[in-house]
Design a protein around this motif. Sequence first.
Motif, PDB file in Angstrom:
ATOM      1  N   VAL A 319       0.839  -1.209   0.000  1.00 12.20           N
ATOM      2  CA  VAL A 319       0.000   0.000   0.000  1.00 12.20           C
ATOM      3  C   VAL A 319       0.873   1.258   0.000  1.00 12.20           C
ATOM      4  O   VAL A 319       0.627   2.207  -0.760  1.00 12.20           O
ATOM      5  CB  VAL A 319      -0.956   0.017   1.205  1.00 12.20           C
ATOM      6  N   TYR A 320       1.909   1.290   0.859  1.00  9.61           N
ATOM      7  CA  TYR A 320       2.773   2.463   0.933  1.00  9.61           C
ATOM      8  C   TYR A 320       3.422   2.741  -0.425  1.00  9.61           C
ATOM      9  O   TYR A 320       3.417   3.881  -0.914  1.00  9.61           O
ATOM     10  CB  TYR A 320       3.865   2.254   1.992  1.00  9.61           C
ATOM     11  N   ALA A 321       3.999   1.701  -1.025  1.00  6.50           N
ATOM     12  CA  ALA A 321       4.702   1.878  -2.298  1.00  6.50           C
ATOM     13  C   ALA A 321       3.750   2.330  -3.398  1.00  6.50           C
ATOM     14  O   ALA A 321       4.069   3.229  -4.201  1.00  6.50           O
ATOM     15  CB  ALA A 321       5.386   0.571  -2.695  1.00  6.50           C
ATOM     16  N   SER A 322       2.566   1.749  -3.459  1.00  8.64           N
ATOM     17  CA  SER A 322       1.610   2.071  -4.517  1.00  8.64           C
ATOM     18  C   SER A 322       1.053   3.482  -4.367  1.00  8.64           C
ATOM     19  O   SER A 322       0.826   4.178  -5.365  1.00  8.64           O
ATOM     20  CB  SER A 322       0.470   1.056  -4.517  1.00  8.64           C
ATOM     21  N   THR A 323       0.837   3.915  -3.136  1.00  7.60           N
ATOM     22  CA  THR A 323       0.316   5.263  -2.902  1.00  7.60           C
ATOM     23  C   THR A 323       1.323   6.321  -3.324  1.00  7.60           C
ATOM     24  O   THR A 323       0.965   7.337  -3.951  1.00  7.60           O
ATOM     25  CB  THR A 323      -0.061   5.443  -1.421  1.00  7.60           C
ATOM     26  N   VAL A 324       2.587   6.111  -2.999  1.00  8.81           N
ATOM     27  CA  VAL A 324       3.630   7.042  -3.431  1.00  8.81           C
ATOM     28  C   VAL A 324       3.681   7.111  -4.958  1.00  8.81           C
ATOM     29  O   VAL A 324       3.751   8.191  -5.553  1.00  8.81           O
ATOM     30  CB  VAL A 324       5.004   6.621  -2.865  1.00  8.81           C
ATOM     31  N   LEU A 325       3.627   5.969  -5.589  1.00 13.94           N
ATOM     32  CA  LEU A 325       3.700   5.906  -7.047  1.00 13.94           C
ATOM     33  C   LEU A 325       2.537   6.649  -7.696  1.00 13.94           C
ATOM     34  O   LEU A 325       2.726   7.446  -8.625  1.00 13.94           O
ATOM     35  CB  LEU A 325       3.699   4.448  -7.488  1.00 13.94           C
ATOM     36  N   CYS A 326       1.314   6.415  -7.219  1.00 13.60           N
ATOM     37  CA  CYS A 326       0.140   7.069  -7.811  1.00 13.60           C
ATOM     38  C   CYS A 326       0.143   8.576  -7.546  1.00 13.60           C
ATOM     39  O   CYS A 326      -0.339   9.353  -8.382  1.00 13.60           O
ATOM     40  CB  CYS A 326      -1.137   6.434  -7.265  1.00 13.60           C
ATOM     41  N   THR A 327       0.671   8.972  -6.411  1.00 13.18           N
ATOM     42  CA  THR A 327       0.758  10.405  -6.120  1.00 13.18           C
ATOM     43  C   THR A 327       1.714  11.098  -7.091  1.00 13.18           C
ATOM     44  O   THR A 327       1.403  12.174  -7.627  1.00 13.18           O
ATOM     45  CB  THR A 327       1.229  10.630  -4.669  1.00 13.18           C
ATOM     46  N   VAL A 328       2.858  10.498  -7.344  1.00 10.79           N
ATOM     47  CA  VAL A 328       3.811  11.047  -8.317  1.00 10.79           C
ATOM     48  C   VAL A 328       3.186  11.088  -9.700  1.00 10.79           C
ATOM     49  O   VAL A 328       3.301  12.087 -10.431  1.00 10.79           O
ATOM     50  CB  VAL A 328       5.107  10.215  -8.329  1.00 10.79           C
ATOM     51  N   GLY A 329       2.497  10.015 -10.082  1.00 11.45           N
ATOM     52  CA  GLY A 329       1.842   9.982 -11.386  1.00 11.45           C
ATOM     53  C   GLY A 329       0.780  11.040 -11.526  1.00 11.45           C
ATOM     54  O   GLY A 329       0.622  11.645 -12.598  1.00 11.45           O
ATOM     55  N   VAL A 367      -5.201   8.128  -4.738  1.00 15.49           N
ATOM     56  CA  VAL A 367      -5.805   7.126  -3.851  1.00 15.49           C
ATOM     57  C   VAL A 367      -6.032   5.785  -4.554  1.00 15.49           C
ATOM     58  O   VAL A 367      -6.418   4.802  -3.908  1.00 15.49           O
ATOM     59  CB  VAL A 367      -7.155   7.630  -3.283  1.00 15.49           C
ATOM     60  N   VAL A 368      -5.795   5.730  -5.860  1.00 10.43           N
ATOM     61  CA  VAL A 368      -6.125   4.528  -6.627  1.00 10.43           C
ATOM     62  C   VAL A 368      -5.236   3.344  -6.232  1.00 10.43           C
ATOM     63  O   VAL A 368      -5.687   2.197  -6.196  1.00 10.43           O
ATOM     64  CB  VAL A 368      -6.032   4.808  -8.139  1.00 10.43           C
ATOM     65  N   GLY A 369      -3.959   3.602  -5.921  1.00 11.90           N
ATOM     66  CA  GLY A 369      -3.055   2.523  -5.544  1.00 11.90           C
ATOM     67  C   GLY A 369      -3.553   1.755  -4.337  1.00 11.90           C
ATOM     68  O   GLY A 369      -3.512   0.519  -4.306  1.00 11.90           O
ATOM     69  N   TYR A 370      -4.022   2.469  -3.318  1.00 15.60           N
ATOM     70  CA  TYR A 370      -4.566   1.835  -2.117  1.00 15.60           C
ATOM     71  C   TYR A 370      -5.743   0.927  -2.458  1.00 15.60           C
ATOM     72  O   TYR A 370      -5.846  -0.206  -1.964  1.00 15.60           O
ATOM     73  CB  TYR A 370      -5.001   2.915  -1.129  1.00 15.60           C
ATOM     74  N   GLN A 371      -6.601   1.409  -3.352  1.00 12.73           N
ATOM     75  CA  GLN A 371      -7.788   0.637  -3.719  1.00 12.73           C
ATOM     76  C   GLN A 371      -7.416  -0.626  -4.494  1.00 12.73           C
ATOM     77  O   GLN A 371      -7.955  -1.710  -4.257  1.00 12.73           O
ATOM     78  CB  GLN A 371      -8.724   1.531  -4.542  1.00 12.73           C
ATOM     79  N   VAL A 372      -6.457  -0.499  -5.418  1.00 13.58           N
ATOM     80  CA  VAL A 372      -6.050  -1.644  -6.232  1.00 13.58           C
ATOM     81  C   VAL A 372      -5.339  -2.699  -5.389  1.00 13.58           C
ATOM     82  O   VAL A 372      -5.599  -3.905  -5.524  1.00 13.58           O
ATOM     83  CB  VAL A 372      -5.145  -1.179  -7.394  1.00 13.58           C
ATOM     84  N   VAL A 373      -4.438  -2.269  -4.507  1.00 17.82           N
ATOM     85  CA  VAL A 373      -3.722  -3.223  -3.645  1.00 17.82           C
ATOM     86  C   VAL A 373      -4.700  -3.955  -2.731  1.00 17.82           C
ATOM     87  O   VAL A 373      -4.588  -5.176  -2.535  1.00 17.82           O
ATOM     88  CB  VAL A 373      -2.646  -2.501  -2.805  1.00 17.82           C
ATOM     89  N   SER A 374      -5.666  -3.252  -2.191  1.00 21.95           N
ATOM     90  CA  SER A 374      -6.635  -3.873  -1.290  1.00 21.95           C
ATOM     91  C   SER A 374      -7.488  -4.903  -2.027  1.00 21.95           C
ATOM     92  O   SER A 374      -7.784  -5.984  -1.490  1.00 21.95           O
ATOM     93  CB  SER A 374      -7.531  -2.802  -0.663  1.00 21.95           C
TER      94      SER A 374
END
Length: 450
Positions: A319-329, A367-374
């Motif tokens: 979740v942490y890694a994906s949220t950082v990535l989506c925020t940068v994107g 916020v999409v990374g959190y949703q996809v990982v979950s």
Amino acid sequence: MKIDELAHKSIGRLLWEYSIPSVVGMIVVSMYNIIDRVIIGQQVGAAAITGLTVTFPVMNLTTAFGTLVGVGSAARVSILLGQKRNAEADNVLGNALILTLVLGALYLIFFAIYLDDILRAFGASDVTLPYAHDFMSTLLPGLLLMNLTWSFNNIQRASGYPRRAMAAMLISTGVNLVLALIFVLGLKMGIRGAALATDIAMFTAMVFVMWHFMQKESTVRFRRGIYRLRRSIIISIVSIGAAPALINAVGCLINILLNNELKHSGGDMAIGAAGLFVTYTQLILMVVIGICQGMQPIVGYNYGAGNWDRMKRAYKYAVYASTVLCTVGCIIGITMPDLIARAFNPDPELVAATVRCLHHALLAFMVVGYQVVSTNFFQSIGKAGKSILLSLTRQAIFLIPLMLWLPSLLGLNGIWLSFPISDILATIVTFILIKMQFRQFSRMPVVNNQ
């Protein structure tokens, strides 16, 4: 990598070792789309970009069949290996192969017969239909090869071979790039050349992946007696694979609705802008999915072994890694949309439409990374119902009504704003379900807290 390492090795190191090959592999997969669209956009024209966008629903639908089998099989294999039931994992592999071939034959026949009618229903105009037809008719044989490659690539990774899984994707992308340049730039084959390059590249990758499962030293492998379809195995595969398959099937429906709404509200260039939006966000989400694929065997194995703490830590790191990535994107897409558009085609009308799209559609992308990982977490532990619900919230329950309602109030901007609003609403539902699931785990005894 030894599969037993999933039980005791550092979670951070495991996630790194499994995710990096997966991330590279998923970036490589996304390069298929990017290579095709950049070459087609720069060499054929803006109308060809729109024609290519019209084919997205077809791609989503065929991918749905592939993920139904591939992701479901990978999750089952991980859980079975965690339970030391290796022979049953082999049976899952054999059933997955037969299911993929049967489903592939069915959709290939259907698309071959009704291709032009389907493309018009998906938003093709008289201008863009020839491009969409030429691309899709040439790519049809490659769709089955894609499903075989990606499905068994997931199983390869889930059974403890992330580097081999990455190598398969690297090989296929290299072949695709070289052949696309030869066919489109050298031989002037146009959009058909890009599709043919993808066909050949996917065949190459499929051979590499299938060879892996023929080796005696593979954790799971092809052998006699595993190919007879068994109801219990099919149900176990489909129950888990239904969630990601549903994502792609719903994605097909959304693309159809989106293309037709844009056709009426903004014309062909608006559809082209949507195609570039999808291409950009897919590149980022492919990395997120790569992280999820790295997380999946760790979560699945430790869930099967009853190691709840290790399972939860793997989820949180993802979740942490994906949220950082989506925020940068999100930041890059909103601040530099014109550069993204010009990379595909410099047409001023297409660039302006893309800038307008990205400024609105990416507002809540962080916020999409959190949703996809979950969603993938629930899928990895066999909670198909919750995974399906989360899949539906973002892409159907919220997005489709918003997409149909907001344009009546805000015009074209209403279509673009339906994306961030649905992302926020889906994230709220995701947070509630994850909280409930973690409370349930907290009441269960920890078998191994390494």
